[in-house]
Design a protein around this motif. Sequence first.
Motif, PDB file in Angstrom:
ATOM      1  N   THR A 125       0.757  -1.310   0.083  1.00 23.26           N
ATOM      2  CA  THR A 125      -0.099   0.018  -0.025  1.00 23.26           C
ATOM      3  C   THR A 125       0.785   1.445  -0.092  1.00 23.26           C
ATOM      4  O   THR A 125       0.598   2.250  -0.713  1.00 23.26           O
ATOM      5  CB  THR A 125      -0.895   0.059   1.187  1.00 23.26           C
ATOM      6  OG1 THR A 125      -1.664  -1.237   1.223  1.00 23.26           O
ATOM      7  CG2 THR A 125      -1.870   0.982   1.198  1.00 23.26           C
ATOM      8  N   ALA A 126       2.059   1.217   0.649  1.00 22.42           N
ATOM      9  CA  ALA A 126       2.891   2.390   0.770  1.00 22.42           C
ATOM     10  C   ALA A 126       3.311   2.847  -0.601  1.00 22.42           C
ATOM     11  O   ALA A 126       3.710   4.072  -0.594  1.00 22.42           O
ATOM     12  CB  ALA A 126       4.335   1.952   1.298  1.00 22.42           C
ATOM     13  N   LEU A 127       3.256   1.949  -1.657  1.00 26.94           N
ATOM     14  CA  LEU A 127       3.658   2.528  -3.127  1.00 26.94           C
ATOM     15  C   LEU A 127       2.393   3.104  -4.020  1.00 26.94           C
ATOM     16  O   LEU A 127       2.438   3.857  -5.074  1.00 26.94           O
ATOM     17  CB  LEU A 127       4.001   1.586  -3.859  1.00 26.94           C
ATOM     18  CG  LEU A 127       5.586   0.874  -3.729  1.00 26.94           C
ATOM     19  CD1 LEU A 127       5.894  -0.332  -4.558  1.00 26.94           C
ATOM     20  CD2 LEU A 127       6.421   2.071  -3.569  1.00 26.94           C
ATOM     21  N   LEU A 128       1.201   3.294  -3.086  1.00 30.01           N
ATOM     22  CA  LEU A 128       0.094   3.887  -3.675  1.00 30.01           C
ATOM     23  C   LEU A 128       0.255   5.446  -4.331  1.00 30.01           C
ATOM     24  O   LEU A 128      -0.314   5.994  -5.179  1.00 30.01           O
ATOM     25  CB  LEU A 128      -1.207   3.681  -3.039  1.00 30.01           C
ATOM     26  CG  LEU A 128      -2.590   3.811  -3.717  1.00 30.01           C
ATOM     27  CD1 LEU A 128      -2.828   3.284  -4.932  1.00 30.01           C
ATOM     28  CD2 LEU A 128      -3.574   3.737  -2.694  1.00 30.01           C
ATOM     29  N   ASP A 129       0.827   5.942  -3.336  1.00 33.52           N
ATOM     30  CA  ASP A 129       1.290   7.586  -3.678  1.00 33.52           C
ATOM     31  C   ASP A 129       2.038   7.753  -4.869  1.00 33.52           C
ATOM     32  O   ASP A 129       1.844   8.643  -5.707  1.00 33.52           O
ATOM     33  CB  ASP A 129       1.821   8.087  -2.429  1.00 33.52           C
ATOM     34  CG  ASP A 129       0.667   8.534  -1.319  1.00 33.52           C
ATOM     35  OD1 ASP A 129      -0.240   8.463  -1.538  1.00 33.52           O
ATOM     36  OD2 ASP A 129       1.305   8.631   0.004  1.00 33.52           O
ATOM     37  N   SER A 130       2.887   6.862  -4.885  1.00 36.04           N
ATOM     38  CA  SER A 130       3.842   7.077  -6.134  1.00 36.04           C
ATOM     39  C   SER A 130       3.105   6.604  -7.309  1.00 36.04           C
ATOM     40  O   SER A 130       3.168   7.173  -8.518  1.00 36.04           O
ATOM     41  CB  SER A 130       5.108   6.231  -5.915  1.00 36.04           C
ATOM     42  OG  SER A 130       4.991   4.674  -6.244  1.00 36.04           O
TER      43      SER A 130
END
Length: 178
Positions: A125-130
């Motif tokens: 989920t941490a890569l959703l912003d990118s």
Amino acid sequence: MNTPHVVVVMGVAGTGKTTIGPLLAAHLGVPYAEGDDFHPEANIAKMSAGTPLTDEDRWPWLDSIGAWALGRGGLGGVVSSSALKRSYRDRLRSAAPGLVFVHLTGERGLIEDRMSHRHGHFMPTALLDSQFATLQPLGPDEAGVAVDVSGGPEEIAGRAAAALRELGAKPRGQLTSQ
């Protein structure tokens, strides 16, 4: 057009490409290919570690998807690929002209919630912003449709099939639901 199109189901992680893709393929009567299966191991390791891919990481992956799509020319097919940037879609189209894109769209909160409930996937989920920062929606000159991901999977796939019919992407045979 009398021959079925090859459709790329695109969007940020968590929009349901892997769920909607096979359902859409069934609606259209064509095979489905999971875009994640085309990733080299190095890409999967990088994403699993929470590191976004670079364009250089993506080129071989996109080339593999493009080769699959080219092989399905005139036969039709559905393949998933984030295809977040116009340059990625251009690369896919250069390998397989005539591709049609289904851009799965939705509110960030809904997508994040769905990502937090899936298990066994390498994309954190941490890569959703990118993903959202990289996303370039379909341009008016690109063959494709945007489909909202609110609702159940069959409903979303049905809306995508209907939007493709309106666009002129003809299925092989009759659709099973309207």
